[in-house]
Design a protein around this motif. Structure first.
Motif, PDB file in Angstrom:
ATOM      1  N   ALA A  49     -16.571  -5.461 -10.810  1.00 13.26           N
ATOM      2  CA  ALA A  49     -16.743  -6.843 -11.252  1.00 13.26           C
ATOM      3  C   ALA A  49     -15.389  -7.545 -11.383  1.00 13.26           C
ATOM      4  O   ALA A  49     -15.209  -8.677 -10.930  1.00 13.26           O
ATOM      5  N   VAL A  68     -20.264  -5.902  -8.887  1.00 10.58           N
ATOM      6  CA  VAL A  68     -21.200  -5.008  -9.578  1.00 10.58           C
ATOM      7  C   VAL A  68     -22.046  -4.247  -8.553  1.00 10.58           C
ATOM      8  O   VAL A  68     -22.213  -3.020  -8.611  1.00 10.58           O
ATOM      9  N   LEU A 112     -18.422  -0.054 -12.441  1.00 11.48           N
ATOM     10  CA  LEU A 112     -19.001  -1.394 -12.459  1.00 11.48           C
ATOM     11  C   LEU A 112     -17.993  -2.411 -12.978  1.00 11.48           C
ATOM     12  O   LEU A 112     -17.854  -3.509 -12.446  1.00 11.48           O
TER      13      LEU A 112
END
Lengths: 459, 256
Positions: A99, A80, A95
């Motif tokens: 992740a 992130v 993001l």
């Protein structure tokens, strides 16, 4: 001004002013009436996450890999931060990719450590989890220090803030949930066998490696897409606790999957509701408190395995033992005095065996209600059924003594204690077997006669 | 049809297997004769389980190969019925006895996990064959050890294989179950199936198995029970590890 570490999201001023003006009921109505688009989003996101994670967590739970979800969630954090550093602002797709990438890297690291070093799986999980998480915190702290304005909201990844989820997050969660549902439905038998008996799965030719890969990928997706609702630190609870709670209620896998999903959804719903009432607090802990509450109820009250149920059954058994001793003592005294149907005062009955006053009182009233005793003021006597019951307990005791002396060849003075326990446990089927096996003995090892029924009525 | 041309159920050639860098099987070489009940016997740590697992492809081999009816394992997997050790599985798993037996048909499942009505019937009749039809819906943790073993065997029967590999099927079962399993094995033999069974009770070998394989890291002797099951061969099998061989092999594995 020293900024705190990005653990708790800063309270949003405008929202809290409005919230302070509305009271509890207004807020509740506003939440559950689904009038507010934001509220609908929050509810949808939390429920989807709870349902998907709950079901997937079952397979991890049954494979004894529950903490894998925990490690994967923690491993997602640096991704992130890195994505934010690269893109410059909080954007959904980067993001998510970041992740997922670091979460998968974490999964591969765990496998590699387990396979190529002497370090066992549990330590590997701990190492990867902490290293990645530490890295993630360092990156996020750096971002915060650099004072970039659009980093507000990254903190929600640590403890969760369901209100911070964007529409894209919810849509992505819906897509993941639909994927997961189809995968689990189609591959249900495959996953069941791989989780139950990996060796046999190999033997019949199932692609075990590929199936485990699919399962891990699904967990990674559920974790990364739902990360903002619950946060990295507590995501494990969404995977483990619903499955553990569901297991208490059922012995069938399909039902366990469904229950775990429902528990997860309830936790998501009510956790975000509580968080909605007080927006300054992160959502994650509230969702976890709700699901832990469900777990606690399951542990205590489930009909098959619940702790309270077991305690209840224990006391019921104690009651039976007391009632057995009562009819047995009265029967024995009746035999000695050659009068079955004499009345005895409570005080005298109390001396026939070691009863506590409570046990004696409840035992006597239960036996009277069941028709084994008759009561006259404070005196009691056996009924005909009571005599048969007393005879039965005595018979079971003495039959067992014969069994022990004959088959285990125990000496006569060793068998009494054992028979004291067994006389409450032997079922009618066992009694029949014993009787036949021992050829209907007439005397016990202490040369006392064994009473056989002309009519059989048990306690 | 000339008997010699027909491929043997299982051919193991020059098999060497290491488990965590320790040599467990060394240059194992044999061909199973079809239609016989073969007992696999040897001391603890002799590699009996390892041999079964290596044949099934569950363990990596350092050298050698395994052929099933003349073809590699991947091609003829469905011809082997497998009964693993009972403790290899968590019996607290939420499935019932029929679920477990039906898993024996999963090799015939398509990618969508569909099983036919016939598959279900085969599973049910396999459960009935081991005398557990009444327990079909019983959760497996509520079964006794002997009953669990029967369920495992029923699962292998449901595979409808030609050769069966069984890892300690008699471990920890009651006398009735043992009798039932032996009767089942004899029936399989009568139907022309081959069974390789890991066995630990030396006294019953002569009664149960018409062929026997004596194993202790290497193949000591393999042949008809009447011919080779004698005191001399048993002493050679159980008479302690070949220490020099074990050390040398360990060095070889670590170096390579």
């Amino acid at each position: 001004m020293a900024e705190n570490l990005c653990c708790l999201p800063k309270p949003q001023r405008n929202l809290s002013r409005n919230h302070n003006r509305m009271d509890f009921w207004e807020l509740t109505v506003r939440f559950f009436s689904l009038a507010d688009a934001n509220v609908r989003q929050v509810i949808a996101g939390s429920i989807l996450l709870g349902g998907a994670a709950g079901a997937l967590g079952c397979f991890a739970y049954l494979q004894r890999r529950s903490l894998l979800g925990d490690a994967l969630a923690h491993a997602a954090l640096p991704g992130v931060g890195l994505a934010f550093l690269i893109v410059g602002q909080k954007e959904f797709v980067p993001l998510l990719l970041g992740a997922t990438a670091t979460a998968w890297l974490g999964a591969l690291s765990i496998n590699a450590i387990d396979r190529y070093t002497k370090i066992k799986l549990d330590a590997a999980l701990g190492i990867v989890l902490t290293v990645f998480f530490g890295l993630g915190i360092v990156i996020l702290t750096h971002i915060q220090k650099s004072g970039s304005g659009s980093q507000a909201g990254l903190g929600s990844f640590i403890f969760g803030q369901a209100a911070a989820m964007s529409r894209q997050d919810v849509v992505a969660l819906a897509v993941v949930t639909v994927c997961m549902l189809s995968v689990v439905t189609i591959g249900y038998r495959h996953f069941k066998l791989v989780s139950f008996d990996t060796g046999f799965a190999f033997a019949v030719g199932l692609p075990v490696g590929r199936l485990q890969f699919i399962l891990t990928t699904m967990i990674v997706l559920a974790v990364t897409v739902g990360l903002q609702a619950v946060g990295v630190v507590l995501m494990a609870a969404m995977l483990i606790t619903p499955a553990a709670a569901a297991r208490q209620w059922t012995d069938r896998l399909p039902r366990m999957l469904m229950l775990a999903s429902i528990f997860g959804m309830l936790a998501g719903l009510f956790g975000s509701y509580i968080s909605f009432l007080k927006p300054s607090l992160p959502t994650g802990p509230w969702i976890v408190i709700v699901v832990s509450g469900i777990f606690a109820v399951s542990i205590l009250f489930s009909p098959r395995r619940g702790v309270l149920i077991r305690i209840l059954r224990h006391y019921q058994h104690r009651g039976k033992i007391t009632r057995d001793h009562l009819v047995k003592s009265l029967y024995r005294v009746g035999m000695e005095r050659e009068n079955w149907y004499a009345y005895y005062p409570v005080s005298e009955i109390a001396h026939m065996w070691s009863f506590t006053p409570t046990e004696l009182r409840s035992g006597l009233s239960q036996l009277t209600a069941q028709g084994f005793l008759e009561r006259e003021v404070d005196m009691y006597r056996l009924t005909q059924n009571g005599v048969s019951a007393g005879a039965r307990v005595t018979r079971l005791h003495r039959l067992w003594e014969v069994y022990l002396t004959r088959y285990l060849e125990l000496p006569g003075d060793h068998v009494h204690r054992d028979a004291e326990d067994m006389e409450h446990i032997i079922t009618p089927e066992m009694e029949e077997q014993l009787s036949q096996m021992l050829d209907h003995p007439v005397f016990d090892p202490h040369l006392q006669p064994i009473p056989y029924p002309t009519e059989q009525k048990g306690v | 049809m000339i008997k010699n041309d027909r491929p043997v159920p299982i051919e193991v050639h020059d098999l060497t297997v290491a488990y965590r860098k320790k040599p467990v099987l060394w240059n194992i070489d044999f061909s199973l004769p079809e239609g016989h009940l073969i007992g696999l016997v040897g001391p603890n740590g002799a590699g009996k389980s390892t041999l079964i697992q290596a044949i099934m492809g569950l363990l990596p081999v350092l050298s050698g190969y395994v052929k099933v009816y003349g073809h590699p394992l991947e091609k003829n997997r469905q011809l082997i019925g497998y009964v693993p050790q009972r403790e290899s599985v968590d019996w607290d798993f939420p499935v019932d006895a029929l679920d477990v037996v039906t898993m024996g048909r999963y090799g015939h499942m398509n990618a969508f996990g569909k099983l036919s009505k016939q598959d279900r019937e085969i599973a049910l009749s396999a459960l009935d064959k081991v005398g557990m039809a009444d327990f079909a819906k019983r959760q497996i943790s509520q079964l006794s050890g002997g009953q669990q073993q029967r369920v495992f065997i029923a699962r292998a029967l449901a595979q409808e294989a030609s050769v069966y590999l069984m890892d300690e099927p008699f471990a920890g079962v009651d006398a009735n179950t043992e009798k039932a399993i032996v009767a089942l094995l004899k029936e399989l033999k009568d139907r022309g199936k081959t069974c390789l069974v890991v066995h630990h009770d030396l006294h019953t070998v002569r009664e149960y198995f018409d062929w026997v394989m004596l194993l202790n890291m290497r193949l000591v002797k393999f042949g008809p029970t009447a011919e080779i099951y004698n005191e001399e061969n048993l002493r050679a099998t159980y008479g302690g590890k070949l220490v020099l061989l074990a050390e040398a092999a360990e060095k070889l594995i670590t170096k390579s």
